[in-house]
Design a protein around this motif. Structure first.
Motif, PDB file in Angstrom:
ATOM      1  N   GLY A   1      -9.760   2.128 -10.780  1.00 10.84           N
ATOM      2  CA  GLY A   1      -8.351   1.799 -11.022  1.00 10.84           C
ATOM      3  C   GLY A   1      -7.462   3.011 -11.259  1.00 10.84           C
ATOM      4  O   GLY A   1      -6.238   2.885 -11.341  1.00 10.84           O
ATOM      5  N   THR A   2      -8.103   4.204 -11.323  1.00  8.73           N
ATOM      6  CA  THR A   2      -7.377   5.442 -11.637  1.00  8.73           C
ATOM      7  C   THR A   2      -6.124   5.642 -10.786  1.00  8.73           C
ATOM      8  O   THR A   2      -5.060   5.981 -11.303  1.00  8.73           O
ATOM      9  CB  THR A   2      -8.296   6.663 -11.370  1.00  8.73           C
ATOM     10  OG1 THR A   2      -9.597   6.331 -11.823  1.00  8.73           O
ATOM     11  CG2 THR A   2      -7.791   7.907 -12.051  1.00  8.73           C
ATOM     12  N   GLU A   3      -6.271   5.481  -9.478  1.00  7.31           N
ATOM     13  CA  GLU A   3      -5.175   5.831  -8.565  1.00  7.31           C
ATOM     14  C   GLU A   3      -4.223   4.664  -8.317  1.00  7.31           C
ATOM     15  O   GLU A   3      -3.428   4.699  -7.384  1.00  7.31           O
ATOM     16  CB  GLU A   3      -5.740   6.347  -7.237  1.00  7.31           C
ATOM     17  CG  GLU A   3      -6.261   7.771  -7.291  1.00  7.31           C
ATOM     18  CD  GLU A   3      -5.216   8.791  -7.730  1.00  7.31           C
ATOM     19  OE1 GLU A   3      -4.043   8.669  -7.307  1.00  7.31           O
ATOM     20  OE2 GLU A   3      -5.555   9.690  -8.510  1.00  7.31           O
TER      21      GLU A   3
ATOM     22  N   HIS B   1     -15.161   6.878  -0.129  1.00  7.32           N
ATOM     23  CA  HIS B   1     -14.344   5.676  -0.349  1.00  7.32           C
ATOM     24  C   HIS B   1     -12.883   6.058  -0.609  1.00  7.32           C
ATOM     25  O   HIS B   1     -11.962   5.437  -0.078  1.00  7.32           O
ATOM     26  CB  HIS B   1     -14.921   4.882  -1.523  1.00  7.32           C
ATOM     27  CG  HIS B   1     -14.162   3.646  -1.865  1.00  7.32           C
ATOM     28  ND1 HIS B   1     -14.033   2.593  -0.984  1.00  7.32           N
ATOM     29  CD2 HIS B   1     -13.459   3.291  -2.974  1.00  7.32           C
ATOM     30  CE1 HIS B   1     -13.302   1.649  -1.539  1.00  7.32           C
ATOM     31  NE2 HIS B   1     -12.926   2.044  -2.755  1.00  7.32           N
TER      32      HIS B   1
ATOM     33  N   ARG C   1      -4.390  -2.687  -7.282  1.00  9.20           N
ATOM     34  CA  ARG C   1      -5.714  -3.313  -7.443  1.00  9.20           C
ATOM     35  C   ARG C   1      -5.958  -3.725  -8.892  1.00  9.20           C
ATOM     36  O   ARG C   1      -5.438  -3.108  -9.804  1.00  9.20           O
ATOM     37  CB  ARG C   1      -6.816  -2.312  -7.052  1.00  9.20           C
ATOM     38  CG  ARG C   1      -6.846  -1.947  -5.584  1.00  9.20           C
ATOM     39  CD  ARG C   1      -7.747  -0.738  -5.359  1.00  9.20           C
ATOM     40  NE  ARG C   1      -7.159   0.480  -5.894  1.00  9.20           N
ATOM     41  CZ  ARG C   1      -7.833   1.408  -6.566  1.00  9.20           C
ATOM     42  NH1 ARG C   1      -9.118   1.279  -6.786  1.00  9.20           N
ATOM     43  NH2 ARG C   1      -7.216   2.480  -7.017  1.00  9.20           N
TER      44      ARG C   1
HETATM   45  C1  HEM Z   1     -10.438   3.770  -5.312  1.00  8.04           C
HETATM   46  C2  HEM Z   1     -14.433   1.238  -6.342  1.00  8.04           C
HETATM   47  C3  HEM Z   1     -13.433  -1.869  -2.749  1.00  8.04           C
HETATM   48  C4  HEM Z   1      -9.208   0.418  -2.067  1.00  8.04           C
HETATM   49  C5  HEM Z   1     -11.626   3.383  -5.871  1.00  8.04           C
HETATM   50  C6  HEM Z   1     -12.339   4.111  -6.900  1.00  8.04           C
HETATM   51  C7  HEM Z   1     -13.443   3.396  -7.189  1.00  8.04           C
HETATM   52  C8  HEM Z   1     -13.459   2.222  -6.341  1.00  8.04           C
HETATM   53  C9  HEM Z   1     -14.514   3.731  -8.214  1.00  8.04           C
HETATM   54  C10 HEM Z   1     -11.888   5.452  -7.524  1.00  8.04           C
HETATM   55  C11 HEM Z   1     -11.013   5.298  -8.712  1.00  8.04           C
HETATM   56  C12 HEM Z   1      -9.681   4.701  -8.419  1.00  8.04           C
HETATM   57  O1  HEM Z   1      -8.753   5.395  -7.944  1.00  8.04           O
HETATM   58  O2  HEM Z   1      -9.532   3.504  -8.622  1.00  8.04           O
HETATM   59  C13 HEM Z   1     -14.491   0.172  -5.469  1.00  8.04           C
HETATM   60  C14 HEM Z   1     -15.564  -0.801  -5.439  1.00  8.04           C
HETATM   61  C15 HEM Z   1     -15.287  -1.673  -4.424  1.00  8.04           C
HETATM   62  C16 HEM Z   1     -14.035  -1.245  -3.817  1.00  8.04           C
HETATM   63  C17 HEM Z   1     -16.764  -0.821  -6.373  1.00  8.04           C
HETATM   64  C18 HEM Z   1     -16.071  -2.857  -3.949  1.00  8.04           C
HETATM   65  C19 HEM Z   1     -17.334  -2.788  -3.646  1.00  8.04           C
HETATM   66  C20 HEM Z   1     -12.213  -1.496  -2.219  1.00  8.04           C
HETATM   67  C21 HEM Z   1     -11.551  -2.151  -1.127  1.00  8.04           C
HETATM   68  C22 HEM Z   1     -10.357  -1.500  -0.926  1.00  8.04           C
HETATM   69  C23 HEM Z   1     -10.281  -0.436  -1.918  1.00  8.04           C
HETATM   70  C24 HEM Z   1     -12.126  -3.350  -0.362  1.00  8.04           C
HETATM   71  C25 HEM Z   1      -9.244  -1.757   0.056  1.00  8.04           C
HETATM   72  C26 HEM Z   1      -9.256  -2.693   0.975  1.00  8.04           C
HETATM   73  C27 HEM Z   1      -9.168   1.499  -2.906  1.00  8.04           C
HETATM   74  C28 HEM Z   1      -8.030   2.400  -3.016  1.00  8.04           C
HETATM   75  C29 HEM Z   1      -8.398   3.393  -3.931  1.00  8.04           C
HETATM   76  C30 HEM Z   1      -9.738   3.053  -4.381  1.00  8.04           C
HETATM   77  C31 HEM Z   1      -6.696   2.297  -2.291  1.00  8.04           C
HETATM   78  C32 HEM Z   1      -7.542   4.594  -4.377  1.00  8.04           C
HETATM   79  C33 HEM Z   1      -7.690   5.708  -3.391  1.00  8.04           C
HETATM   80  C34 HEM Z   1      -6.905   6.926  -3.815  1.00  8.04           C
HETATM   81  O3  HEM Z   1      -5.667   6.875  -3.741  1.00  8.04           O
HETATM   82  O4  HEM Z   1      -7.521   7.905  -4.254  1.00  8.04           O
HETATM   83  N1  HEM Z   1     -12.333   2.257  -5.538  1.00  8.04           N
HETATM   84  N2  HEM Z   1     -13.586  -0.135  -4.495  1.00  8.04           N
HETATM   85  N3  HEM Z   1     -11.422  -0.459  -2.669  1.00  8.04           N
HETATM   86  N4  HEM Z   1     -10.167   1.910  -3.747  1.00  8.04           N
HETATM   87 FE1  HEM Z   1     -11.898   0.933  -4.074  1.00  8.04          FE
END
Ligand code: HEM
Length: 315
Positions: A155-157, A227, A244
């Motif tokens: 959720g950081t970003e 990711h 998110r």
């Molecule tokens: C970033 C986990 C699925 C979009 C992140 C981060 C984690 C994470 C740990 C880095 C911290 C943060 O910025 O929140 C997960 C897990 C998922 C998942 C465990 C499911 C298995 C998705 C999906 C999408 C998504 C399906 C989009 C369709 C994003 C975005 C970021 C992010 C936009 C921020 C990127 C940035 O600006 O640095 N996610 N995520 N995530 N995730 Fe996910």
């Protein structure tokens, strides 16, 4: 009937802060016309129901968002429709598959404690239970330090303040639906045994952030498949964001460990582009290795109209 609003419509609490507890309730509306009538009359009563449950512990910060899928929109509300509402778009490549699963109505219930979420879900089902079938129901909890079950701070970003507002809420581009938001949900299950065999360094390369501190890897250290590389989308030279509120859930006794992914955006296009990058790859083949350890078992796209729209239903 729907007329262009002569005042600024009040959004549902899309921008509510992250909470300790959440319930994700996905329902399908039964085919009988009475079922639609039940849901329609419930729409205008929902705000009052939320207020009544919220007041039992005002500090718990109860919020609830109701959102509707593409097919049921016509049955419930007819025309006009939110401009970009369509069925969930699947993405598939290799053994990775972003599946579409049934769902007409989504309730996203959040609060500081589970009992009050539970109470609202109970009251909602009391009112509309006969008109719907339950497609999926998940109780999510906040894990240590806002981590997901794979151990990373999640959720950081997320955009904050006015940036979040601009990212999540429909504006003038669809004037009849200003203040609404497109909601995409997916329930993921993690293979924790396999994930835990990886070194912390290997996991950090998959996410693109340090595990303990949550700090981003440098541009040289972060692989293009990370990711947090594939989910960065730039349009016209500007990074476009989604909002998110992922929640861990699971049943350790059954070996079930999951992340409930939920994202709000003023257009479904951005979230879908991120999904395509993750599942197909950017460029194709450069996919998100998180998917080697996580399987999407549900997928739905919904539109959360403004609170003003809901209150006016049935008038
Ligand atoms: C970033 C986990 C699925 C979009 C992140 C981060 C984690 C994470 C740990 C880095 C911290 C943060 O910025 O929140 C997960 C897990 C998922 C998942 C465990 C499911 C298995 C998705 C999906 C999408 C998504 C399906 C989009 C369709 C994003 C975005 C970021 C992010 C936009 C921020 C990127 C940035 O600006 O640095 N996610 N995520 N995530 N995730 Fe996910």
């Amino acid at each position: 009937t729907l007329n262009a609003p002569d005042h600024v419509p009040l959004p549902q609490p899309v921008l509510a802060p992250l909470t300790r507890a959440a319930i994700f309730l996905v329902l399908t509306v039964k085919p009988e016309p009475e079922s639609c009538a039940t849901i329609r009359s419930f729409c205008s009563d929902l705000a009052g129901l939320i207020r009544a449950v919220e007041f039992r512990d005002i500090d718990a910060g109860l919020t609830c968002i109701a959102a509707f899928g593409s097919e049921v929109w016509n049955r419930l509300f007819g025309d006009p429709r939110p401009a970009e509402l369509h069925p969930f778009r699947e993405f598939r490549r290799g053994n990775r598959h972003a599946v579409a699963t049934p769902g007409d109505v989504l309730f996203h219930i959040r609060a500081g404690r589970m009992d009050i979420c539970f109470e609202l879900a109970t009251q909602i089902m009391e009112r509309i239970g006969d008109a719907v079938s339950v497609a999926d129901e998940v109780q999510g909890f906040r894990y240590f330090e806002d981590r997901d079950l794979i151990g990373f701070v999640d959720g950081t970003e997320n955009p904050r303040g006015s940036v979040a507002l601009g990212a999540a809420l429909v504006g003038e581009e669809d004037a009849l639906f200003t203040g609404g938001s497109y909601v995409l949900v997916q329930k993921y299950l993690h293979d924790m045994k396999a994930w835990n065999t990886l070194s912390t360094e290997a996991q950090e390369l998959i996410i693109g952030r340090k595990k303990l501190s949550g700090i981003e890897l440098s541009d040289t250290a972060k692989p293009p498949s990370a990711h947090t590389a594939l989910t960065v989308v730039v349009e016209n030279g500007k990074e476009v964001k989604i909002l998110r509120d992922n929640m861990p859930f699971g049943q350790p006794g059954r070996g079930e460990f999951g992340t409930y992914f939920i994202a709000y955006c003023r257009t479904p296009r951005i979230t879908e582009l991120m999904l395509e990058n993750m599942f197909v790859g950017r460029p194709p083949g450069n996919y998100d290795r998180l998917l080697d350890f996580s399987k999407a078992v549900t997928g739905g796209l919904f539109f959360a109209p403004s609170a003003t729209f809901l209150e006016d239903v049935g008038e």
